[in-house]
Design an enzyme around this catalytic site. Structure first.
Site, PDB file in Angstrom:
ATOM      1  N   LYS A 253     -28.638  -2.206  10.579  1.00 14.31           N
ATOM      2  CA  LYS A 253     -28.337  -1.207   9.546  1.00 14.31           C
ATOM      3  C   LYS A 253     -26.841  -1.057   9.358  1.00 14.31           C
ATOM      4  CE  LYS A 253     -32.462   1.663   9.848  1.00 14.31           C
ATOM      5  NZ  LYS A 253     -33.003   2.934  10.328  1.00 14.31           N
TER       6      LYS A 253
ATOM      7  N   LYS B 168     -42.365  -9.378   4.491  1.00 10.37           N
ATOM      8  CA  LYS B 168     -43.304  -8.320   4.880  1.00 10.37           C
ATOM      9  C   LYS B 168     -43.518  -7.375   3.692  1.00 10.37           C
ATOM     10  CE  LYS B 168     -43.515  -4.788   8.404  1.00 10.37           C
ATOM     11  NZ  LYS B 168     -42.824  -4.077   9.458  1.00 10.37           N
TER      12      LYS B 168
ATOM     13  N   LYS C 152     -42.102  -1.458   0.093  1.00 11.38           N
ATOM     14  CA  LYS C 152     -41.816  -0.852  -1.224  1.00 11.38           C
ATOM     15  C   LYS C 152     -40.445  -1.251  -1.731  1.00 11.38           C
ATOM     16  CE  LYS C 152     -44.737   3.149  -1.256  1.00 11.38           C
ATOM     17  NZ  LYS C 152     -44.865   4.531  -0.912  1.00 11.38           N
TER      18      LYS C 152
END
Ligand code: SF4
Length: 326
Positions: A111, A193, A196
Protein backbone atom coordinates in the site's frame (compact mmCIF):
# COMPACT_ATOMS: atom_id res chain seq x y z
CA UNK A 1 -17.91 -23.59 22.47
CA UNK A 2 -14.92 -22.00 20.70
CA UNK A 3 -15.36 -18.44 19.53
CA UNK A 4 -14.47 -17.26 16.01
CA UNK A 5 -14.10 -13.69 14.74
CA UNK A 6 -14.28 -12.44 11.16
CA UNK A 7 -14.08 -8.92 9.82
CA UNK A 8 -15.24 -7.60 6.45
CA UNK A 9 -14.83 -4.17 4.86
CA UNK A 10 -17.98 -2.10 4.25
CA UNK A 11 -17.50 -2.31 0.50
CA UNK A 12 -21.20 -2.27 -0.44
CA UNK A 13 -23.07 -5.28 -1.80
CA UNK A 14 -21.21 -8.57 -1.74
CA UNK A 15 -20.05 -9.99 -5.04
CA UNK A 16 -19.80 -13.69 -5.70
CA UNK A 17 -16.02 -13.55 -5.13
CA UNK A 18 -16.29 -12.53 -1.49
CA UNK A 19 -19.41 -14.67 -1.05
CA UNK A 20 -17.67 -17.85 -2.21
CA UNK A 21 -14.29 -16.86 -0.74
CA UNK A 22 -15.46 -16.17 2.80
CA UNK A 23 -19.11 -15.47 3.60
CA UNK A 24 -20.58 -18.79 2.46
CA UNK A 25 -18.19 -20.47 4.86
CA UNK A 26 -19.21 -18.16 7.74
CA UNK A 27 -22.85 -19.11 7.15
CA UNK A 28 -21.86 -22.72 7.82
CA UNK A 29 -19.49 -21.97 10.70
CA UNK A 30 -22.08 -19.93 12.61
CA UNK A 31 -23.78 -23.21 13.55
CA UNK A 32 -20.52 -24.82 14.71
CA UNK A 33 -18.85 -21.97 16.67
CA UNK A 34 -19.83 -18.88 18.62
CA UNK A 35 -19.48 -16.52 15.68
CA UNK A 36 -18.72 -12.80 15.71
CA UNK A 37 -18.81 -10.91 12.41
CA UNK A 38 -17.72 -7.29 12.30
CA UNK A 39 -18.16 -4.78 9.48
CA UNK A 40 -14.85 -2.99 9.90
CA UNK A 41 -15.63 0.61 9.00
CA UNK A 42 -12.68 2.05 10.97
CA UNK A 43 -10.39 0.01 8.73
CA UNK A 44 -12.09 1.50 5.67
CA UNK A 45 -11.04 5.08 6.45
CA UNK A 46 -7.30 4.57 6.05
CA UNK A 47 -7.79 5.55 2.39
CA UNK A 48 -9.65 8.65 1.12
CA UNK A 49 -13.42 8.13 1.29
CA UNK A 50 -16.78 9.87 1.08
CA UNK A 51 -18.74 9.81 4.40
CA UNK A 52 -22.12 9.54 2.64
CA UNK A 53 -20.83 6.59 0.59
CA UNK A 54 -19.47 4.93 3.71
CA UNK A 55 -22.96 4.99 5.24
CA UNK A 56 -24.53 3.49 2.13
CA UNK A 57 -21.87 0.80 1.71
CA UNK A 58 -21.98 -0.22 5.35
CA UNK A 59 -25.71 -0.74 5.09
CA UNK A 60 -25.43 -2.61 1.79
CA UNK A 61 -22.81 -4.89 3.29
CA UNK A 62 -25.01 -5.62 6.32
CA UNK A 63 -27.98 -6.38 4.05
CA UNK A 64 -25.84 -8.64 1.83
CA UNK A 65 -24.50 -10.58 4.81
CA UNK A 66 -27.98 -11.14 6.21
CA UNK A 67 -29.31 -12.07 2.76
CA UNK A 68 -26.42 -14.50 2.28
CA UNK A 69 -27.57 -16.35 5.38
CA UNK A 70 -25.84 -14.82 8.41
CA UNK A 71 -28.50 -15.29 11.07
CA UNK A 72 -28.48 -12.50 13.69
CA UNK A 73 -30.21 -14.89 16.14
CA UNK A 74 -27.22 -17.22 15.87
CA UNK A 75 -24.20 -15.01 15.09
CA UNK A 76 -23.24 -11.59 16.44
CA UNK A 77 -23.20 -9.19 13.47
CA UNK A 78 -22.27 -5.57 14.12
CA UNK A 79 -20.45 -2.47 12.88
CA UNK A 80 -16.99 -1.81 14.35
CA UNK A 81 -17.51 1.92 14.99
CA UNK A 82 -20.48 1.08 17.23
CA UNK A 83 -18.09 -0.49 19.74
CA UNK A 84 -15.60 2.18 20.91
CA UNK A 85 -13.41 -0.35 22.70
CA UNK A 86 -11.89 -1.38 19.34
CA UNK A 87 -9.90 1.84 19.12
CA UNK A 88 -9.22 1.90 22.85
CA UNK A 89 -7.59 -1.53 22.77
CA UNK A 90 -5.81 -0.69 19.51
CA UNK A 91 -4.11 2.28 21.20
CA UNK A 92 -2.99 0.09 24.07
CA UNK A 93 -1.64 -2.57 21.70
CA UNK A 94 0.21 0.11 19.71
CA UNK A 95 2.34 0.72 22.77
CA UNK A 96 3.67 -2.85 22.78
CA UNK A 97 4.02 -3.37 19.02
CA UNK A 98 7.50 -2.76 17.58
CA UNK A 99 7.54 -0.42 14.60
CA UNK A 100 9.76 -2.82 12.65
CA UNK A 101 7.10 -5.56 12.78
CA UNK A 102 4.56 -3.19 11.22
CA UNK A 103 6.93 -1.96 8.54
CA UNK A 104 7.66 -5.56 7.53
CA UNK A 105 4.00 -6.39 6.84
CA UNK A 106 3.52 -7.18 3.16
CA UNK A 107 0.26 -5.24 3.00
CA UNK A 108 1.94 -2.09 4.35
CA UNK A 109 4.78 -2.38 1.85
CA UNK A 110 2.34 -2.81 -1.05
CA UNK A 111 0.00 0.00 0.00
CA UNK A 112 2.75 2.45 0.85
CA UNK A 113 4.42 1.87 -2.52
CA UNK A 114 1.15 2.69 -4.30
CA UNK A 115 0.55 5.97 -2.43
CA UNK A 116 2.48 9.23 -2.41
CA UNK A 117 1.57 10.11 1.15
CA UNK A 118 1.13 7.30 3.66
CA UNK A 119 -0.94 7.90 6.79
CA UNK A 120 -0.15 6.28 10.12
CA UNK A 121 -3.45 4.38 9.94
CA UNK A 122 -2.10 2.23 7.10
CA UNK A 123 0.92 1.33 9.18
CA UNK A 124 -1.17 0.63 12.29
CA UNK A 125 -3.91 -1.25 10.44
CA UNK A 126 -2.69 -4.66 11.70
CA UNK A 127 -2.78 -3.39 15.30
CA UNK A 128 -6.44 -2.52 14.91
CA UNK A 129 -6.93 -5.97 13.40
CA UNK A 130 -5.28 -7.52 16.46
CA UNK A 131 -7.53 -5.40 18.70
CA UNK A 132 -10.62 -6.58 16.76
CA UNK A 133 -9.73 -10.20 17.45
CA UNK A 134 -8.44 -9.81 21.00
CA UNK A 135 -11.38 -7.69 22.15
CA UNK A 136 -13.58 -10.77 21.84
CA UNK A 137 -10.84 -13.13 23.03
CA UNK A 138 -11.52 -15.15 19.90
CA UNK A 139 -9.90 -18.60 19.81
CA UNK A 140 -9.96 -19.03 16.07
CA UNK A 141 -10.03 -16.91 12.94
CA UNK A 142 -11.32 -18.36 9.65
CA UNK A 143 -8.62 -17.54 7.11
CA UNK A 144 -7.31 -18.70 3.79
CA UNK A 145 -3.64 -19.64 3.54
CA UNK A 146 -2.77 -16.23 2.05
CA UNK A 147 -3.98 -14.47 5.20
CA UNK A 148 -1.95 -16.39 7.75
CA UNK A 149 0.74 -13.64 7.97
CA UNK A 150 -1.81 -11.07 9.19
CA UNK A 151 -2.93 -13.42 11.90
CA UNK A 152 0.63 -14.17 12.96
CA UNK A 153 1.14 -10.56 14.07
CA UNK A 154 -2.03 -10.72 16.20
CA UNK A 155 -0.63 -13.85 17.83
CA UNK A 156 2.69 -12.08 18.54
CA UNK A 157 0.88 -9.07 20.05
CA UNK A 158 -1.37 -11.27 22.23
CA UNK A 159 1.68 -13.23 23.43
CA UNK A 160 3.61 -10.05 24.22
CA UNK A 161 0.72 -8.48 26.14
CA UNK A 162 0.16 -11.69 28.13
CA UNK A 163 3.88 -11.91 29.01
CA UNK A 164 3.94 -8.32 30.22
CA UNK A 165 0.60 -7.92 31.97
CA UNK A 166 -0.78 -11.37 32.66
CA UNK A 167 2.23 -13.63 33.24
CA UNK A 168 0.48 -16.01 35.66
CA UNK A 169 -2.26 -17.08 33.29
CA UNK A 170 -2.79 -15.95 29.70
CA UNK A 171 -5.63 -13.44 29.63
CA UNK A 172 -5.80 -13.40 25.83
CA UNK A 173 -5.90 -16.65 23.87
CA UNK A 174 -3.42 -16.73 21.00
CA UNK A 175 -5.83 -16.76 18.07
CA UNK A 176 -5.35 -19.79 15.85
CA UNK A 177 -6.02 -19.94 12.13
CA UNK A 178 -9.09 -21.94 11.24
CA UNK A 179 -7.80 -22.81 7.78
CA UNK A 180 -10.81 -22.91 5.57
CA UNK A 181 -11.25 -24.04 2.00
CA UNK A 182 -11.51 -20.47 0.72
CA UNK A 183 -11.60 -20.19 -3.03
CA UNK A 184 -9.73 -17.55 -4.95
CA UNK A 185 -12.42 -16.51 -7.39
CA UNK A 186 -11.11 -14.90 -10.54
CA UNK A 187 -13.01 -12.08 -12.19
CA UNK A 188 -14.93 -12.34 -15.46
CA UNK A 189 -11.82 -11.14 -17.29
CA UNK A 190 -10.11 -14.35 -16.17
CA UNK A 191 -7.00 -12.23 -15.39
CA UNK A 192 -7.28 -11.01 -11.81
CA UNK A 193 -9.07 -11.85 -8.58
CA UNK A 194 -12.71 -10.75 -8.63
CA UNK A 195 -12.70 -7.21 -7.27
CA UNK A 196 -14.99 -4.17 -7.47
CA UNK A 197 -12.03 -1.87 -8.04
CA UNK A 198 -11.22 -3.79 -11.24
CA UNK A 199 -14.88 -3.99 -12.32
CA UNK A 200 -14.81 -7.72 -13.08
CA UNK A 201 -17.45 -8.86 -10.56
CA UNK A 202 -20.92 -10.37 -10.49
CA UNK A 203 -22.97 -8.93 -7.63
CA UNK A 204 -24.56 -11.44 -5.28
CA UNK A 205 -27.91 -9.67 -5.61
CA UNK A 206 -27.88 -8.97 -9.34
CA UNK A 207 -30.87 -10.06 -11.46
CA UNK A 208 -30.65 -13.17 -13.69
CA UNK A 209 -30.60 -10.93 -16.80
CA UNK A 210 -27.77 -8.80 -15.43
CA UNK A 211 -25.80 -11.93 -14.51
CA UNK A 212 -26.29 -13.40 -17.99
CA UNK A 213 -25.21 -10.13 -19.61
CA UNK A 214 -21.90 -10.51 -17.73
CA UNK A 215 -21.49 -14.28 -18.09
CA UNK A 216 -22.14 -14.37 -21.84
CA UNK A 217 -19.00 -12.40 -22.85
CA UNK A 218 -16.86 -13.69 -19.94
CA UNK A 219 -13.39 -14.98 -20.81
CA UNK A 220 -13.02 -18.77 -21.21
CA UNK A 221 -10.16 -21.05 -22.27
CA UNK A 222 -8.27 -18.69 -24.64
CA UNK A 223 -7.15 -21.63 -26.80
CA UNK A 224 -10.74 -22.64 -27.51
CA UNK A 225 -11.29 -20.38 -30.50
CA UNK A 226 -13.75 -22.40 -32.60
CA UNK A 227 -16.73 -24.40 -31.35
CA UNK A 228 -14.96 -27.56 -32.60
CA UNK A 229 -11.75 -26.92 -30.57
CA UNK A 230 -11.54 -29.15 -27.49
CA UNK A 231 -11.01 -27.05 -24.32
CA UNK A 232 -9.05 -27.44 -21.09
CA UNK A 233 -11.53 -26.89 -18.25
CA UNK A 234 -8.84 -26.31 -15.57
CA UNK A 235 -7.65 -23.11 -17.26
CA UNK A 236 -11.20 -21.74 -17.62
CA UNK A 237 -12.75 -19.53 -14.98
CA UNK A 238 -16.25 -20.67 -15.98
CA UNK A 239 -15.28 -24.23 -15.03
CA UNK A 240 -14.11 -23.02 -11.60
CA UNK A 241 -17.42 -21.21 -11.12
CA UNK A 242 -19.18 -24.47 -11.99
CA UNK A 243 -17.17 -26.14 -9.21
CA UNK A 244 -18.51 -23.51 -6.80
CA UNK A 245 -22.15 -23.55 -7.91
CA UNK A 246 -22.95 -26.77 -9.78
CA UNK A 247 -23.49 -30.25 -8.32
CA UNK A 248 -20.56 -32.72 -8.76
CA UNK A 249 -22.20 -34.68 -11.59
CA UNK A 250 -22.74 -31.44 -13.54
CA UNK A 251 -19.11 -30.44 -12.95
CA UNK A 252 -18.04 -33.82 -14.35
CA UNK A 253 -20.35 -33.35 -17.35
CA UNK A 254 -18.86 -29.86 -17.97
CA UNK A 255 -15.31 -31.28 -17.95
CA UNK A 256 -16.25 -34.02 -20.44
CA UNK A 257 -18.23 -31.77 -22.77
CA UNK A 258 -15.48 -29.16 -22.76
CA UNK A 259 -12.54 -31.48 -23.37
CA UNK A 260 -14.35 -33.33 -26.18
CA UNK A 261 -15.79 -30.19 -27.78
CA UNK A 262 -19.18 -31.74 -27.06
CA UNK A 263 -20.69 -28.30 -26.54
CA UNK A 264 -19.90 -24.65 -27.00
CA UNK A 265 -18.99 -22.17 -24.29
CA UNK A 266 -22.42 -20.51 -24.46
CA UNK A 267 -24.08 -23.90 -23.67
CA UNK A 268 -21.69 -24.28 -20.77
CA UNK A 269 -22.41 -20.79 -19.46
CA UNK A 270 -26.19 -21.37 -19.68
CA UNK A 271 -25.83 -24.39 -17.41
CA UNK A 272 -23.72 -22.30 -15.02
CA UNK A 273 -26.35 -19.54 -15.00
CA UNK A 274 -28.99 -22.14 -14.02
CA UNK A 275 -26.81 -23.50 -11.21
CA UNK A 276 -26.19 -19.99 -9.92
CA UNK A 277 -29.92 -19.29 -9.94
CA UNK A 278 -30.58 -22.28 -7.69
CA UNK A 279 -28.26 -20.82 -5.04
CA UNK A 280 -29.05 -17.14 -5.54
CA UNK A 281 -32.88 -17.22 -5.62
CA UNK A 282 -33.32 -17.56 -1.82
CA UNK A 283 -30.55 -14.99 -1.22
CA UNK A 284 -32.31 -12.47 -3.48
CA UNK A 285 -35.65 -13.18 -1.78
CA UNK A 286 -34.15 -12.42 1.65
CA UNK A 287 -32.54 -9.23 0.28
CA UNK A 288 -35.95 -8.10 -1.07
CA UNK A 289 -37.47 -8.62 2.35
CA UNK A 290 -34.75 -6.49 3.97
CA UNK A 291 -35.28 -3.79 1.35
CA UNK A 292 -39.00 -3.75 2.18
CA UNK A 293 -38.38 -3.75 5.93
CA UNK A 294 -35.13 -1.85 6.53
CA UNK A 295 -35.79 -1.86 10.26
CA UNK A 296 -34.92 -5.58 10.26
CA UNK A 297 -31.34 -4.71 9.27
CA UNK A 298 -31.12 -1.88 11.82
CA UNK A 299 -32.47 -4.17 14.55
CA UNK A 300 -30.03 -6.94 13.68
CA UNK A 301 -27.07 -4.53 13.82
CA UNK A 302 -28.29 -2.92 17.05
CA UNK A 303 -28.70 -6.30 18.75
CA UNK A 304 -25.27 -7.37 17.50
CA UNK A 305 -23.62 -4.15 18.69
CA UNK A 306 -25.20 -4.46 22.15
CA UNK A 307 -23.86 -8.01 22.50
CA UNK A 308 -20.43 -6.97 21.15
CA UNK A 309 -20.24 -4.04 23.59
CA UNK A 310 -20.99 -6.41 26.48
CA UNK A 311 -18.16 -8.74 25.49
CA UNK A 312 -15.81 -5.81 24.79
CA UNK A 313 -16.56 -4.17 28.14
CA UNK A 314 -15.79 -7.41 29.94
CA UNK A 315 -12.44 -7.74 28.15
CA UNK A 316 -11.51 -4.11 28.79
CA UNK A 317 -12.28 -4.50 32.52
CA UNK A 318 -9.66 -7.25 32.61
CA UNK A 319 -7.20 -5.22 30.53
CA UNK A 320 -7.56 -2.05 32.63
CA UNK A 321 -7.21 -3.96 35.87
CA UNK A 322 -4.01 -5.69 34.73
CA UNK A 323 -2.49 -2.50 33.24
CA UNK A 324 -3.03 -0.27 36.26
CA UNK A 325 -5.95 1.79 34.98
CA UNK A 326 -8.51 0.74 37.56
S1 SF4 B 1 -16.83 -25.23 -22.48
FE1 SF4 B 1 -17.07 -24.29 -20.47
S2 SF4 B 1 -15.27 -24.92 -19.32
FE2 SF4 B 1 -14.83 -25.27 -21.50
S3 SF4 B 1 -13.79 -23.42 -22.17
FE3 SF4 B 1 -15.96 -23.17 -22.64
S4 SF4 B 1 -16.80 -22.13 -20.84
FE4 SF4 B 1 -14.82 -22.95 -20.25
Amino acid sequence: MSRIFSGIQPSGELHIGNYLGAVKNWVKLQHEYETIICIVDYHAITIPYDPAQLRVRRREMATSLLAAGIDPMVATLFVQSQVPQHTELAWILNTITPLGELERQTQFKEKSQRQESVNAGILNYPVLQAADIMLYRADMIPVGEDQVQHLELSRVIARRWNAQFSPEADFFPEPKALLTPTRRIMGLDGQAKMSKSIGNTIGLLESPDAIWAKLRPAVTDPKRIKRTDPGTPEVCNIYHLHKAFSPPDTVQHVATQCSTAGWGCIDCKKVLADSMETELVPIRARARRFAEEPALVEDALATGAARARELAAETMRGVRERMGFS
